[in-house]
Design a protein around this motif. Structure first.
Motif, mmCIF file in Angstrom:
data_model
loop_
_atom_site.group_PDB
_atom_site.id
_atom_site.type_symbol
_atom_site.label_atom_id
_atom_site.label_comp_id
_atom_site.label_asym_id
_atom_site.label_seq_id
_atom_site.Cartn_x
_atom_site.Cartn_y
_atom_site.Cartn_z
ATOM 1 N N THR A 228 0.840 -1.210 0.000
ATOM 2 C CA THR A 228 0.000 0.000 0.000
ATOM 3 C C THR A 228 0.867 1.249 0.000
ATOM 4 O O THR A 228 0.591 2.215 -0.719
ATOM 5 N N LYS A 229 1.937 1.199 0.812
ATOM 6 C CA LYS A 229 2.865 2.325 0.873
ATOM 7 C C LYS A 229 3.532 2.556 -0.490
ATOM 8 O O LYS A 229 3.665 3.699 -0.944
ATOM 9 N N LEU A 269 7.697 15.900 1.085
ATOM 10 C CA LEU A 269 7.397 15.852 2.521
ATOM 11 C C LEU A 269 6.406 14.726 2.827
ATOM 12 O O LEU A 269 6.578 13.983 3.803
ATOM 13 N N CYS A 270 5.389 14.583 1.977
ATOM 14 C CA CYS A 270 4.390 13.529 2.180
ATOM 15 C C CYS A 270 5.015 12.139 2.053
ATOM 16 O O CYS A 270 4.692 11.231 2.833
ATOM 17 N N ILE A 271 5.907 11.977 1.083
ATOM 18 C CA ILE A 271 6.603 10.686 0.912
ATOM 19 C C ILE A 271 7.442 10.373 2.155
ATOM 20 O O ILE A 271 7.448 9.239 2.642
ATOM 21 N N TYR A 272 8.124 11.393 2.669
ATOM 22 C CA TYR A 272 8.937 11.218 3.879
ATOM 23 C C TYR A 272 8.056 10.787 5.066
ATOM 24 O O TYR A 272 8.418 9.876 5.831
ATOM 25 N N LEU A 273 6.893 11.420 5.206
ATOM 26 C CA LEU A 273 5.981 11.083 6.304
ATOM 27 C C LEU A 273 5.437 9.667 6.155
ATOM 28 O O LEU A 273 5.300 8.934 7.139
ATOM 29 N N LEU A 275 6.862 7.146 4.718
ATOM 30 C CA LEU A 275 7.919 6.167 4.993
ATOM 31 C C LEU A 275 8.068 5.917 6.495
ATOM 32 O O LEU A 275 8.555 4.872 6.915
ATOM 33 N N ASN A 276 7.610 6.888 7.281
ATOM 34 C CA ASN A 276 7.643 6.740 8.738
ATOM 35 C C ASN A 276 6.657 5.671 9.206
ATOM 36 O O ASN A 276 6.846 5.028 10.238
ATOM 37 N N ILE A 284 -1.320 13.255 9.230
ATOM 38 C CA ILE A 284 -0.723 14.534 8.825
ATOM 39 C C ILE A 284 -0.644 14.612 7.298
ATOM 40 O O ILE A 284 -0.958 15.647 6.698
ATOM 41 N N THR A 285 -0.233 13.516 6.663
ATOM 42 C CA THR A 285 -0.151 13.461 5.198
ATOM 43 C C THR A 285 -1.505 13.725 4.561
ATOM 44 O O THR A 285 -1.622 14.494 3.596
#
Length: 309
Positions: A228-229, A269-273, A275-276, A284-285
């Protein structure tokens, strides 16, 4: 002694009655997704005048009652669609949206159905007075609104694609009405489709277990978290590619150029979030992407005003 209590009891009854009526009103607005309808109406007016209808003067646009009629029918259909969707999702919303469901409980479900029928019939009645083609356009729109809530919202991939398509359907209608076909408009439509698709899939990740319990087969509860990610990140990267093409190949300028350029950093920024891989990061995304859609409407408005002045 009783005569002293009577004014107090009457005042207390009035306060409770007012609270009950107010709760009914708020419950209806939430059930009909009134605030979403307002945002879409604003977006329709901005895109119609500044994107699809660039040659017409503002005065002529204001007195183009056919366009206002189409947008009015769209608003009524969106309100009706929100009502029928909450009717089918009522049990699921008890868990996912407990506050909204509690407020909606002040109104019996049959009254929501009455409102749905009234809004749908009124929309089709107005559409018929505009033209037979507009009437057919809204019959199709309303049918798929109902069919999505009744059946398609539970089917893998189709649920996401149908939801996003129904969101963009009125904009497609305006594009056809004004015969505004260009590479720039096509790429902007693809950009918006992709970002709305990302929003819908991220939203599904937050309701994964509830969706599974109520038989909604979504991408997050069918595929593993890792897959999904990968899907969401891939869609965001494609969206970034579309943004770059809009900036470099279509000659887009002004606030819209800044919007698409800024979007590259927002999507990174959304991709970074993502991946968390925490629930908070997904939440937040989701809100960042929703906010960025709203920023896009404002950017189009400012860009249009700059061009008209």
């Amino acid at each position: 002694m009783n005569s002293e209590k009577e004014p107090f009891q009457q005042k207390n009854y009035i306060q409770k009655s007012f609270f009950y009526r107010f709760s009914q009103f708020v419950g209806f607005l939430l059930g009909a997704r009134f605030f979403v309808a307002i945002l879409l109406t604003f977006a329709l007016y901005v895109s119609t005048f500044f994107l699809f209808n660039q040659d017409e003067t503002f005065r002529k646009f204001v007195f183009d009652f056919k366009v206002h009629g189409i947008i009015f029918c769209t608003v009524l259909t969106i309100l009706a669609g929100g009502i029928i969707n909450q009717f089918y999702d009522f049990e699921k919303d008890h868990i996912v949206k407990p506050f909204r469901t509690r407020i909606q409980s002040f109104i019996k479900q049959k009254y929501f159905l009455y409102a749905y029928l009234f809004l749908s019939i009124l929309s089709l009645g107005v559409a018929w007075t505009i033209s037979h083609r507009v009437f057919v356009f809204f019959v199709v729109y309303q049918f798929f609104m109902w069919f999505y809530s009744h059946k398609l919202s539970r089917i893998l991939i189709l649920n996401n694609l149908t939801f996003v398509s129904l969101t963009l359907y009125p904009f497609f209608g305006m594009m056809v009405y004004y015969e505004t076909f260009s590479k720039k408009v096509l790429l902007m439509a693809i950009f918006l489709f992709l970002i709305l698709l990302c929003i819908d899939i991220v939203k599904d990740t937050l309701t994964k277990s509830v969706d599974k319990a109520f038989g909604y087969i979504t991408i997050p509860n069918y595929f593993k978290n890792k897959n999904t990610k990968i899907i969401i990140v891939s869609l965001l990267m494609i969206t970034m590619g579309v943004s770059m093409k809009l900036i470099l190949r279509t000659g887009i300028s002004g606030f819209m150029a800044y919007y698409f350029a800024g979007g590259l950093f927002v999507f990174i920024l959304c991709i970074y979030l993502l991946l968390n891989d925490s629930r908070r990061s997904k939440f937040i995304t989701l809100n960042i992407l929703r906010f960025w859609v709203f920023v896009g409407i404002i950017a189009m408005l400012l860009n249009g005003l700059e061009g008209k002045l």
